[in-house]
Scaffold this motif. Structure first.
Motif, PDB file in Angstrom:
ATOM      1  N   THR A 136      10.169  32.929 -37.904  1.00 57.03           N
ATOM      2  CA  THR A 136      10.615  32.548 -39.256  1.00 57.03           C
ATOM      3  C   THR A 136      12.060  32.962 -39.487  1.00 57.03           C
ATOM      4  N   PHE A 137      12.995  32.257 -38.899  1.00 55.04           N
ATOM      5  CA  PHE A 137      14.409  32.437 -39.205  1.00 55.04           C
ATOM      6  C   PHE A 137      14.856  31.510 -40.333  1.00 55.04           C
ATOM      7  N   THR A 138      14.427  30.249 -40.230  1.00 54.36           N
ATOM      8  CA  THR A 138      14.927  29.263 -41.184  1.00 54.36           C
ATOM      9  C   THR A 138      14.256  29.431 -42.541  1.00 54.36           C
ATOM     10  N   ALA A 139      15.013  29.126 -43.563  1.00 55.71           N
ATOM     11  CA  ALA A 139      14.494  29.062 -44.926  1.00 55.71           C
ATOM     12  C   ALA A 139      14.877  27.698 -45.457  1.00 55.71           C
ATOM     13  N   LEU A 140      13.890  26.936 -45.922  1.00 53.41           N
ATOM     14  CA  LEU A 140      14.130  25.568 -46.378  1.00 53.41           C
ATOM     15  C   LEU A 140      14.752  24.741 -45.247  1.00 53.41           C
ATOM     16  N   ASN A 141      14.242  24.960 -44.017  1.00 52.57           N
ATOM     17  CA  ASN A 141      14.644  24.197 -42.834  1.00 52.57           C
ATOM     18  C   ASN A 141      16.098  24.410 -42.433  1.00 52.57           C
ATOM     19  N   ASP A 142      16.664  25.573 -42.740  1.00 57.48           N
ATOM     20  CA  ASP A 142      18.075  25.809 -42.432  1.00 57.48           C
ATOM     21  C   ASP A 142      18.279  27.262 -42.010  1.00 57.48           C
ATOM     22  N   PHE A 143      19.223  27.507 -41.082  1.00 57.04           N
ATOM     23  CA  PHE A 143      19.522  28.859 -40.606  1.00 57.04           C
ATOM     24  C   PHE A 143      20.523  29.588 -41.503  1.00 57.04           C
ATOM     25  N   ALA A 145      11.288  33.123 -50.467  1.00 57.60           N
ATOM     26  CA  ALA A 145       9.916  32.658 -50.705  1.00 57.60           C
ATOM     27  C   ALA A 145       9.505  31.655 -49.633  1.00 57.60           C
ATOM     28  N   SER A 146      10.417  30.790 -49.218  1.00 53.85           N
ATOM     29  CA  SER A 146      10.116  29.820 -48.160  1.00 53.85           C
ATOM     30  C   SER A 146       9.723  30.535 -46.878  1.00 53.85           C
ATOM     31  N   ARG A 147      10.509  31.545 -46.510  1.00 57.24           N
ATOM     32  CA  ARG A 147      10.217  32.289 -45.278  1.00 57.24           C
ATOM     33  C   ARG A 147       8.871  32.994 -45.363  1.00 57.24           C
ATOM     34  N   LYS A 148       8.592  33.624 -46.503  1.00 55.94           N
ATOM     35  CA  LYS A 148       7.334  34.353 -46.666  1.00 55.94           C
ATOM     36  C   LYS A 148       6.138  33.402 -46.715  1.00 55.94           C
ATOM     37  N   LEU A 149       6.311  32.230 -47.311  1.00 53.76           N
ATOM     38  CA  LEU A 149       5.212  31.261 -47.378  1.00 53.76           C
ATOM     39  C   LEU A 149       4.873  30.746 -45.985  1.00 53.76           C
ATOM     40  N   ILE A 150       5.891  30.502 -45.169  1.00 52.37           N
ATOM     41  CA  ILE A 150       5.650  30.076 -43.777  1.00 52.37           C
ATOM     42  C   ILE A 150       4.875  31.159 -43.032  1.00 52.37           C
ATOM     43  N   GLN A 151       5.262  32.421 -43.235  1.00 52.82           N
ATOM     44  CA  GLN A 151       4.556  33.527 -42.587  1.00 52.82           C
ATOM     45  C   GLN A 151       3.104  33.580 -43.038  1.00 52.82           C
ATOM     46  N   ALA A 152       2.883  33.433 -44.340  1.00 53.71           N
ATOM     47  CA  ALA A 152       1.522  33.504 -44.864  1.00 53.71           C
ATOM     48  C   ALA A 152       0.658  32.382 -44.280  1.00 53.71           C
ATOM     49  N   CYS A 153       1.197  31.164 -44.264  1.00 49.67           N
ATOM     50  CA  CYS A 153       0.442  30.041 -43.699  1.00 49.67           C
ATOM     51  C   CYS A 153       0.210  30.218 -42.202  1.00 49.67           C
ATOM     52  N   GLY A 154       1.084  30.975 -41.562  1.00 52.25           N
ATOM     53  CA  GLY A 154       0.933  31.234 -40.124  1.00 52.25           C
ATOM     54  C   GLY A 154      -0.263  32.089 -39.771  1.00 52.25           C
ATOM     55  N   LEU A 167       4.036  21.290 -56.819  1.00 47.77           N
ATOM     56  CA  LEU A 167       3.984  19.873 -57.182  1.00 47.77           C
ATOM     57  C   LEU A 167       4.814  19.550 -58.416  1.00 47.77           C
ATOM     58  N   THR A 168       5.115  20.570 -59.221  1.00 48.63           N
ATOM     59  CA  THR A 168       5.740  20.280 -60.518  1.00 48.63           C
ATOM     60  C   THR A 168       7.199  20.711 -60.616  1.00 48.63           C
ATOM     61  N   ARG A 169       7.680  21.600 -59.751  1.00 48.71           N
ATOM     62  CA  ARG A 169       9.043  22.104 -59.870  1.00 48.71           C
ATOM     63  C   ARG A 169       9.973  21.436 -58.855  1.00 48.71           C
ATOM     64  N   ARG A 170      11.253  21.449 -59.159  1.00 54.18           N
ATOM     65  CA  ARG A 170      12.206  20.725 -58.306  1.00 54.18           C
ATOM     66  C   ARG A 170      12.354  21.354 -56.925  1.00 54.18           C
ATOM     67  N   TYR A 171      12.039  22.658 -56.799  1.00 51.28           N
ATOM     68  CA  TYR A 171      12.122  23.302 -55.486  1.00 51.28           C
ATOM     69  C   TYR A 171      10.854  23.084 -54.662  1.00 51.28           C
ATOM     70  N   GLY A 172       9.799  22.542 -55.292  1.00 57.72           N
ATOM     71  CA  GLY A 172       8.523  22.377 -54.608  1.00 57.72           C
ATOM     72  C   GLY A 172       8.596  21.558 -53.332  1.00 57.72           C
ATOM     73  N   PRO A 173       9.202  20.343 -53.353  1.00 52.49           N
ATOM     74  CA  PRO A 173       9.262  19.540 -52.125  1.00 52.49           C
ATOM     75  C   PRO A 173       9.965  20.255 -50.971  1.00 52.49           C
ATOM     76  N   ALA A 174      11.022  21.016 -51.274  1.00 54.08           N
ATOM     77  CA  ALA A 174      11.732  21.724 -50.203  1.00 54.08           C
ATOM     78  C   ALA A 174      10.840  22.789 -49.570  1.00 54.08           C
ATOM     79  N   LEU A 175      10.079  23.520 -50.388  1.00 52.23           N
ATOM     80  CA  LEU A 175       9.158  24.527 -49.852  1.00 52.23           C
ATOM     81  C   LEU A 175       8.060  23.871 -49.017  1.00 52.23           C
ATOM     82  N   LEU A 176       7.536  22.751 -49.507  1.00 51.77           N
ATOM     83  CA  LEU A 176       6.479  22.047 -48.771  1.00 51.77           C
ATOM     84  C   LEU A 176       6.983  21.497 -47.444  1.00 51.77           C
ATOM     85  N   ASN A 177       8.162  20.906 -47.457  1.00 49.49           N
ATOM     86  CA  ASN A 177       8.693  20.288 -46.246  1.00 49.49           C
ATOM     87  C   ASN A 177       9.073  21.308 -45.176  1.00 49.49           C
TER      88      ASN A 177
END
Length: 684
Positions: free
Chosen positions: A457-464, A636-645, A665-675
């Motif tokens: 888990t280096f990337t956050a929101l698909n970026d280094f 949060a993106s990095r931690k969510l990836i770890q949790a799902c791992g 599903l409702t916030r503007r940052y949601g799609p980035a976290l999901l993707n």
């Protein structure tokens, strides 16, 4: 070294490994990682900057990949391979499994060992003095009387050390050694020097072993402590090392901790007063040779002790009057790192006085060292050395605190976090550097023969970018980046985001969890439920138990005991439910039937509550940025990836993740976290 020789060795080692291990399965991503590490080591990208940041998803086998690529190159180039990890579990895996597995199949041959810090080893002279009835401090008697059980344990330690049945490290002794007793035994930097004739000292014997082996396994804290001291103190010098930093997403945080300093004013004053009372005894022990150094130390103390007293009084008065207003926890952070006038003036004086004290202590230590050479085994002198050593450590930290507090910061540089903590009995000044990238560049990136950083888990929101900024790397500095996806079949597992009536920040979310969690536990055999706070976890656990649910809850037993009970229930065909917080979201390994149902109650957004987090968010705002989007969401993106791992740990694992936070599903940052998550099959 011709690159053809290196490549030939790597290929030959791989063939030997694959042919010798029963059931060996080639992994395309693992081979790609080996090849890319090899290119960086050979300087094919940039011969002046051999640095690789490689995100390797779960299941790639990154440890075996970096062993295959790095050991032959290090051996052919006469370098040490230093593998640093964040967790004890990975250290044990490397030392007990991965390195012994690869060792018989590798050419050139290699040896390896686990390195530990000084504090894990006993000082032979201190142990001997205690067994003979002397306190740790010798003439500086600060230890409490030993109990009969402790005296018996000390005698056993000494017998085993003398007989060669114990190496002198705390971890290998079969019985617990209480912290208070070990503190009187452990080796310290100033008091244990090989030139003093400590040739049989457990730490120096262990340190000498590091010069003989080819591969050294350490933890991040020890590595960064050595680098912060200039390198080559505990571990080999950076220029002679190839570093592999596994779990390297922790590096910035640990570097920040290494750069931190604290000074408890009242405790420091009392300690120095006690030390000052004992100095005449030291002058007597040193006879005429030591009077000059003792006098210089006494003069420094006569200035420093009143300064500490006066600062404590001034701060107490300011706190009582309300001029300084700490929060409910007694913490007062200085906004933008700007100190009150009374602090900046007094700390300048304290800095100079601590320098004078450090110089006096240095002279004292030199005099004691000379006396010990002339009188080997003199327990009074060695005990005095321990006392002076302790004062040197305190003076070093106090000086670091003053320097951090007073450090001038340019307009484009990040100020340290600076704050005070008020307790019932003391006032403590604290400082932590926020930006550690320049330190890592100075300590390691610019000096090491090569650096290979790996993590899932280096990337956050698909970026280094988030990681790169934290550790001081630039997009154009020649460092290389690689991202390899896990070979696991994520699409065969489901990610479910129910459409719920309220969000986590709303009142009633606890009641919603009490209603929803049983729904997602129904008919499941192996479940893990992750919470964002102990309070919420315990409240939900109490309510569900009241409804008859059987739960294994973090904190009610040790981590390993809980996991063992969970596995026993799963093996016995009984449904098992684990409740845990953030620490269960990283490093928890429950493969196969031990985990098929993962419930995440809330997105792992950290609220900046510590002075360091608050200062970081403040600085981003002052620089025109958005702390939430630049700091909170990437983390949060990095931690969510770890949790799902936690769900998929082997190639055959299957299951589902239920995320009870509709903000995805409702916030503007949601799609980035999901993707940024692995490609689970999504359901709502």
């Amino acid at each position: 070294m011709p690159s053809a020789d290196y490549r030939t060795l790597v290929r030959a080692n791989y063939r030997q490994l694959s042919q010798s291990i029963q059931g060996f399965k080639p992994r395309r991503e693992q081979n790609f990682l080996v090849a890319e590490i090899g290119k960086v080591l050979l300087g094919q990208h940039d011969p002046a900057r051999r640095i690789l940041v490689a995100e390797a998803g779960t299941g790639i086998g990154k440890s075996l990949a970096y062993l295959q690529a790095c050991i032959p190159w290090a051996r052919l180039n006469h370098k040490k391979l230093v593998i640093s990890t964040a967790t004890l579990a990975l250290q044990e895996q490397l030392v007990n499994k991965d390195l012994p597995l690869f060792q018989p199949h590798c050419q050139p041959a290699f040896t390896f060992t686990l390195a530990k810090g000084r504090a894990r080893y006993c000082c032979r002279q201190r142990l001997q003095s205690l067994v003979q009835g002397n306190s740790q401090m010798g003439m500086f008697d600060a230890s409490e009387a030993l109990t009969p059980a402790q005296q018996e344990q000390l005698a056993g330690l000494w017998r085993a050390l003398e007989a060669g049945d114990w190496a002198g490290d705390r971890d290998s002794w079969p019985e617990p050694i209480i912290d208070a007793l070990w503190a009187q035994l452990q080796t310290e930097r100033h008091s244990c020097q090989p030139q003093l004739g400590h040739s049989h000292c457990p730490f120096h014997l262990a340190r000498a072993e590091l010069d003989k082996v080819d591969v050294i396994v350490v933890n991040h804290a020890l590595l960064l402590a050595d680098l912060a001291m200039g390198g080559g103190i505990i571990l080999p010098e950076p220029e002679s090392c190839v570093y592999v930093l596994d779990e390297a997403h922790h590096i910035a945080h640990i570097a920040r901790e290494q750069g931190s300093a604290r000074l408890a004013l009242r405790a420091a004053r009392r300690n120095l007063e006690q030390f000052n009372k004992q100095l005449p005894n030291l002058a007597t022990a040193l006879k005429d040779d030591g009077h000059s150094a003792v006098n210089r130390t006494q003069q420094a103390l006569q200035q420093l002790i009143p300064s500490l007293t006066e600062l404590h009084k001034q701060l107490q008065a300011a706190l009582r009057s309300g001029d300084l207003a700490p929060d409910d926890q007694g913490c007062l952070r200085f906004a933008a790192g700007e100190l009150p006038e009374l602090l900046s003036h007094t700390l300048t004086t304290l800095k100079d006085e601590h320098k004078q004290l450090a110089q006096g202590l240095g002279r004292l230590q030199a005099q004691l060292a000379e006396a010990l050479k002339q009188q080997p085994g003199n327990s009074v002198v060695s005990g005095a050395m321990a006392g002076v050593s302790l004062q040197q450590l305190h003076a070093d930290e106090a000086l670091s605190l003053c320097e951090l507090m007073l450090r001038a910061v340019g307009p484009k540089h990040t100020p340290p976090a600076r704050w005070l903590e008020q307790s019932k009995n003391d006032i403590t000044l604290c400082a932590t550097p926020l930006a550690v990238g320049h330190l890592l560049e100075q300590w390691c990136w610019s000096r090491a023969a090569a650096v290979i950083m790996v993590s899932a888990t280096f990337t956050a929101l698909n970026d280094f970018s988030y990681f790169r900024r934290a550790v001081g790397l630039r997009p154009d500095d020649g460092s290389q980046y690689l991202r390899l996806n896990s070979p696991f079949d994520y699409r065969s597992s489901r990610l479910i985001i129910p459409s719920l009536p309220c969000e986590p920040q709303e009142a009633g979310f606890d009641e919603l969890l009490i209603k929803e969690i049983p729904r997602w536990l129904k008919d499941e055999q192996a479940s893990l439920v992750l919470f964002s706070s102990y309070r919420q976890m315990n409240a939900v656990a109490a309510a569900l138990r009241g409804k008859g649910h059987s739960l294994l809850v973090q904190g009610e037993a040790g981590r390993q005991a809980l996991l063992e009970l969970h596995r026993m229930k799963c093996d016995g065909g009984q449904p098992s439910v684990l409740f845990g917080t953030g620490s269960f979201a990283e490093g928890l390994d429950l493969p196969g039937h031990y985990l098929t149902n993962l419930i995440i109650t809330k997105l792992p957004f950290a609220v900046p509550t510590s002075p360091v987090e608050e200062a970081m968010a403040e600085w981003i705002s002052m620089s025109g940025g958005n702390p939430f989007m630049q700091l909170t969401v990437p983390e949060a993106s990095r931690k969510l990836i770890q949790a799902c791992g936690r769900l998929l740990r082997t190639e055959t694992d299957r299951g589902r993740i239920v995320l009870l936070d509709r903000r995805l599903l409702t916030r503007r940052y949601g799609p980035a976290l999901l993707n940024a998550l692995p490609p689970f099959t999504r359901e709502t």
